[in-house]
Design a protein around this motif. Structure first.
Motif, PDB file in Angstrom:
ATOM      1  N   GLY A 313      22.750  43.222  56.498  1.00 36.78           N
ATOM      2  CA  GLY A 313      21.676  43.033  56.321  1.00 36.78           C
ATOM      3  C   GLY A 313      20.950  42.442  57.123  1.00 36.78           C
ATOM      4  O   GLY A 313      21.215  41.707  58.329  1.00 36.78           O
ATOM      5  N   ASP A 314      19.314  41.517  56.746  1.00 37.70           N
ATOM      6  CA  ASP A 314      18.466  41.088  57.601  1.00 37.70           C
ATOM      7  C   ASP A 314      17.856  40.223  56.966  1.00 37.70           C
ATOM      8  O   ASP A 314      17.423  39.334  56.951  1.00 37.70           O
ATOM      9  N   ALA A 315      18.761  39.125  55.445  1.00 46.14           N
ATOM     10  CA  ALA A 315      18.079  38.382  54.797  1.00 46.14           C
ATOM     11  C   ALA A 315      18.529  37.137  55.230  1.00 46.14           C
ATOM     12  O   ALA A 315      20.038  37.107  56.443  1.00 46.14           O
ATOM     13  N   ASP A 316      17.622  36.026  55.300  1.00 44.70           N
ATOM     14  CA  ASP A 316      18.471  34.780  55.592  1.00 44.70           C
ATOM     15  C   ASP A 316      19.806  33.972  55.221  1.00 44.70           C
ATOM     16  O   ASP A 316      20.335  34.418  53.807  1.00 44.70           O
ATOM     17  N   PRO A 317      20.395  33.640  55.682  1.00 42.48           N
ATOM     18  CA  PRO A 317      21.792  33.502  55.498  1.00 42.48           C
ATOM     19  C   PRO A 317      21.549  32.600  54.080  1.00 42.48           C
ATOM     20  O   PRO A 317      20.861  31.827  53.867  1.00 42.48           O
ATOM     21  N   HIS A 318      23.074  33.368  52.562  1.00 42.96           N
ATOM     22  CA  HIS A 318      22.442  32.627  51.830  1.00 42.96           C
ATOM     23  C   HIS A 318      24.294  32.818  50.940  1.00 42.96           C
ATOM     24  O   HIS A 318      24.939  33.372  51.626  1.00 42.96           O
ATOM     25  N   SER A 319      24.174  31.984  49.612  1.00 38.53           N
ATOM     26  CA  SER A 319      25.399  32.620  48.900  1.00 38.53           C
ATOM     27  C   SER A 319      24.988  32.979  47.913  1.00 38.53           C
ATOM     28  O   SER A 319      24.065  33.247  47.404  1.00 38.53           O
ATOM     29  N   GLU A 320      26.063  34.053  47.268  1.00 34.80           N
ATOM     30  CA  GLU A 320      26.109  35.542  46.073  1.00 34.80           C
ATOM     31  C   GLU A 320      27.679  34.976  45.683  1.00 34.80           C
ATOM     32  O   GLU A 320      28.866  34.979  45.843  1.00 34.80           O
ATOM     33  N   PRO A 321      27.913  33.796  44.304  1.00 35.29           N
ATOM     34  CA  PRO A 321      28.832  33.901  43.681  1.00 35.29           C
ATOM     35  C   PRO A 321      29.342  35.207  43.105  1.00 35.29           C
ATOM     36  O   PRO A 321      28.641  36.170  42.856  1.00 35.29           O
ATOM     37  N   ALA A 322      30.453  35.245  42.742  1.00 37.52           N
ATOM     38  CA  ALA A 322      31.225  36.708  41.916  1.00 37.52           C
ATOM     39  C   ALA A 322      31.915  35.836  41.448  1.00 37.52           C
ATOM     40  O   ALA A 322      33.128  35.105  41.119  1.00 37.52           O
ATOM     41  N   ASP A 323      31.740  36.464  39.767  1.00 38.13           N
ATOM     42  CA  ASP A 323      32.252  35.962  38.743  1.00 38.13           C
ATOM     43  C   ASP A 323      33.854  36.221  38.691  1.00 38.13           C
ATOM     44  O   ASP A 323      33.795  37.647  38.755  1.00 38.13           O
ATOM     45  N   ALA A 324      34.288  35.774  37.600  1.00 42.21           N
ATOM     46  CA  ALA A 324      35.825  35.470  37.476  1.00 42.21           C
ATOM     47  C   ALA A 324      35.858  35.646  35.920  1.00 42.21           C
ATOM     48  O   ALA A 324      34.390  35.608  35.124  1.00 42.21           O
ATOM     49  N   THR A 325      36.539  36.999  35.420  1.00 37.47           N
ATOM     50  CA  THR A 325      36.606  37.632  33.478  1.00 37.47           C
ATOM     51  C   THR A 325      38.405  36.794  34.010  1.00 37.47           C
ATOM     52  O   THR A 325      39.737  37.312  34.154  1.00 37.47           O
ATOM     53  N   LEU A 326      38.717  36.625  32.108  1.00 38.81           N
ATOM     54  CA  LEU A 326      39.492  36.690  31.897  1.00 38.81           C
ATOM     55  C   LEU A 326      40.222  37.846  31.258  1.00 38.81           C
ATOM     56  O   LEU A 326      39.602  38.404  30.226  1.00 38.81           O
ATOM     57  N   ILE A 327      40.954  38.115  31.545  1.00 37.10           N
ATOM     58  CA  ILE A 327      42.100  39.665  31.491  1.00 37.10           C
ATOM     59  C   ILE A 327      43.794  39.082  30.744  1.00 37.10           C
ATOM     60  O   ILE A 327      44.918  38.738  30.779  1.00 37.10           O
ATOM     61  N   TRP A 328      43.193  39.131  29.517  1.00 43.88           N
ATOM     62  CA  TRP A 328      44.300  38.328  28.554  1.00 43.88           C
ATOM     63  C   TRP A 328      45.742  39.742  27.809  1.00 43.88           C
ATOM     64  O   TRP A 328      45.109  41.004  27.583  1.00 43.88           O
ATOM     65  N   ARG A 329      46.568  39.696  28.635  1.00 43.18           N
ATOM     66  CA  ARG A 329      47.928  40.903  28.120  1.00 43.18           C
ATOM     67  C   ARG A 329      48.930  39.780  27.801  1.00 43.18           C
ATOM     68  O   ARG A 329      48.926  38.640  27.141  1.00 43.18           O
ATOM     69  N   ALA A 330      49.597  40.982  27.535  1.00 45.45           N
ATOM     70  CA  ALA A 330      51.152  40.009  27.066  1.00 45.45           C
ATOM     71  C   ALA A 330      52.082  39.100  27.350  1.00 45.45           C
ATOM     72  O   ALA A 330      52.323  38.451  26.520  1.00 45.45           O
ATOM     73  N   SER A 331      51.775  38.434  28.164  1.00 47.42           N
ATOM     74  CA  SER A 331      52.668  37.316  28.987  1.00 47.42           C
ATOM     75  C   SER A 331      52.161  36.505  28.635  1.00 47.42           C
ATOM     76  O   SER A 331      52.724  35.127  29.416  1.00 47.42           O
ATOM     77  N   CYS A 332      51.359  35.992  27.861  1.00 47.46           N
ATOM     78  CA  CYS A 332      50.609  34.829  27.307  1.00 47.46           C
ATOM     79  C   CYS A 332      50.671  34.721  25.338  1.00 47.46           C
ATOM     80  O   CYS A 332      50.018  35.432  25.414  1.00 47.46           O
ATOM     81  N   THR A 333      51.112  33.730  25.100  1.00 47.05           N
ATOM     82  CA  THR A 333      50.563  33.836  23.156  1.00 47.05           C
ATOM     83  C   THR A 333      51.833  32.378  23.083  1.00 47.05           C
ATOM     84  O   THR A 333      51.574  31.691  24.245  1.00 47.05           O
ATOM     85  N   ALA A 334      51.092  32.211  22.039  1.00 45.50           N
ATOM     86  CA  ALA A 334      51.096  30.815  21.383  1.00 45.50           C
ATOM     87  C   ALA A 334      52.813  29.854  21.323  1.00 45.50           C
ATOM     88  O   ALA A 334      53.706  30.911  21.457  1.00 45.50           O
ATOM     89  N   PRO A 335      53.027  28.944  21.897  1.00 44.26           N
ATOM     90  CA  PRO A 335      54.420  28.449  21.614  1.00 44.26           C
ATOM     91  C   PRO A 335      55.646  29.160  19.998  1.00 44.26           C
ATOM     92  O   PRO A 335      55.082  29.013  19.500  1.00 44.26           O
ATOM     93  N   ALA A 336      56.920  28.990  21.237  1.00 45.56           N
ATOM     94  CA  ALA A 336      57.117  29.108  19.816  1.00 45.56           C
ATOM     95  C   ALA A 336      57.263  28.027  18.848  1.00 45.56           C
ATOM     96  O   ALA A 336      56.760  28.768  16.981  1.00 45.56           O
ATOM     97  N   THR A 337      57.441  26.983  19.082  1.00 45.52           N
ATOM     98  CA  THR A 337      56.903  25.615  18.591  1.00 45.52           C
ATOM     99  C   THR A 337      56.093  25.042  19.003  1.00 45.52           C
ATOM    100  O   THR A 337      56.542  24.629  20.072  1.00 45.52           O
ATOM    101  N   PRO A 338      55.102  24.934  18.048  1.00 48.13           N
ATOM    102  CA  PRO A 338      54.089  24.091  19.032  1.00 48.13           C
ATOM    103  C   PRO A 338      54.681  22.633  18.814  1.00 48.13           C
ATOM    104  O   PRO A 338      55.500  22.343  17.903  1.00 48.13           O
ATOM    105  N   ASP A 339      53.991  21.450  20.051  1.00 45.43           N
ATOM    106  CA  ASP A 339      54.664  20.428  20.124  1.00 45.43           C
ATOM    107  C   ASP A 339      53.562  19.534  19.990  1.00 45.43           C
ATOM    108  O   ASP A 339      52.436  20.050  19.380  1.00 45.43           O
TER     109      ASP A 339
END
Length: 339
Positions: A313-339
């Motif tokens: 492009g020809d715009a002046d130098p600038h920054s653009e954010p790229a947002d992150a998104t949480l993806i929840w799958r099976a590898s994480c759950t509550a601990p079996a015995t909460p401490d």
């Protein structure tokens, strides 16, 4: 025999230099009558220009130089897909260089690409915590920009040019709050190399989540390693030996998480029944491992596309954010015995 430039010149009744200027679209223009004669001779003789000679004769303004850590790394492969997609839409050639996170190699590639007079330079990957190197690299990039080149980076750098900034800290903060909110207090972290800004940003996000919820994250529960599968496997073994009571392991990228899952499987530790595991980046493999990996998604292909758009492009130098998104799958759950 192959038709030569001299053959075209003889048929057109002009000098070889005139033929060269027409074929290479030289800045030194040829009048329209002579130009048509040359092009008619080219068509009649079916002359095909020598590509190497054309590259010598004119700068590679159609090319964009890209410097990545390693294009075979899944993170950079996804970014490169985006770069290529946008480059193809603009009929641009990519010249891709692997730096293997060696600063001197990266600096050398910038010099080589400048010498090729590429239209733009894109540096894709984390910045370094190295003030001296950053100053030297900025010197090269400043000179390139002053000569008319354009620069774009992906990741947090202190470099000139435009930037696409992935939401590393914000994504880590969101994931940290969710993991701790499930009741995990004995959490280990497998971090990337200390000298990378990506490592710093993701750790900062996790630490902020721990602080906000009043959960301790002592230094003994953080292991720094390579952003690789083997790095994650080795670091996981070290964490388990030193901290046998962990209920969750947070890794700072998906490749390390795959290594963590392998080590846990070898030791007969069930995920997530005995210990939860999370990653970062949402690589294509994240949904295919068993169990599927909870992670933070960065729009990697889009980041590549946006960096290329900034570079072209020809715009002046600038920054653009790229947002992150949480993806929840099976590898994480509550601990079996909460401490």
């Amino acid at each position: 025999m192959a038709v030569t430039l001299a053959d075209v010149a003889r048929l057109a009744g002009v000098s070889p230099a005139t033929v060269s200027r027409v074929i290479n679209d030289s800045a030194k223009k040829v009048n329209e009558q002579l130009r048509e004669r040359v092009l008619a001779a080219v068509r009649e003789l079916h002359y095909v220009p020598n590509a190497h000679a054309q590259n010598v004769a004119r700068p590679r303004k159609s090319a964009v130089g890209v410097i990545v850590h390693d294009v075979s790394d899944p993170y950079f492969a996804e970014i490169t897909r985006g770069l290529q997609r946008q480059a193809g839409a603009h009929d641009r050639l990519l010249v891709i260089c692997n730096s293997y996170r060696e600063p001197e190699r990266e600096l050398a590639y910038v010099g080589l690409l400048r010498a090729q007079q590429v239209h733009a330079l894109i540096l894709a990957g984390s910045g370094y915590h190295d003030d001296q190197f950053t100053e030297r690299l900025n010197g090269e990039l400043n000179a390139y920009q002053q000569a008319g080149g354009r620069v774009a980076v992906i990741g947090r750098h202190r470099l000139v040019g435009s930037a696409v900034l992935p939401g590393n800290e914000a994504g880590a903060h969101t994931l940290g709050l969710r993991v701790l909110g499930l009741g995990h207090h004995e959490v280990g972290v497998i971090a990337g190399p200390r000298y990378l800004t990506t490592t710093t940003d993701r750790l900062t996000g996790f630490r902020r989540a721990f602080d906000e919820l009043g959960v301790a994250l002592p230094a003994s529960r953080i292991i720094y390693s390579d952003f690789t599968r083997d790095g994650g496997a080795t670091a996981t073994a070290g964490l388990l030996d030193a901290q046998p009571n962990l209920t969750a392991i947070i890794t700072l990228n998906d490749s390390m998480a795959v290594g963590a899952l392998a080590t846990l499987r070898e030791r007969g530790i069930r995920v997530p029944d005995d210990i939860s595991v999370t990653g970062f980046d949402d690589m294509p493999i994240a949904r295919d491992v068993t169990p599927a990996l909870t992670t933070v998604k960065l729009p990697l292909v889009e980041m590549g596309e946006r960096a290329m758009a900034l570079a072209l492009g020809d715009a002046d130098p600038h920054s653009e954010p790229a947002d992150a998104t949480l993806i929840w799958r099976a590898s994480c759950t509550a601990p079996a015995t909460p401490d």
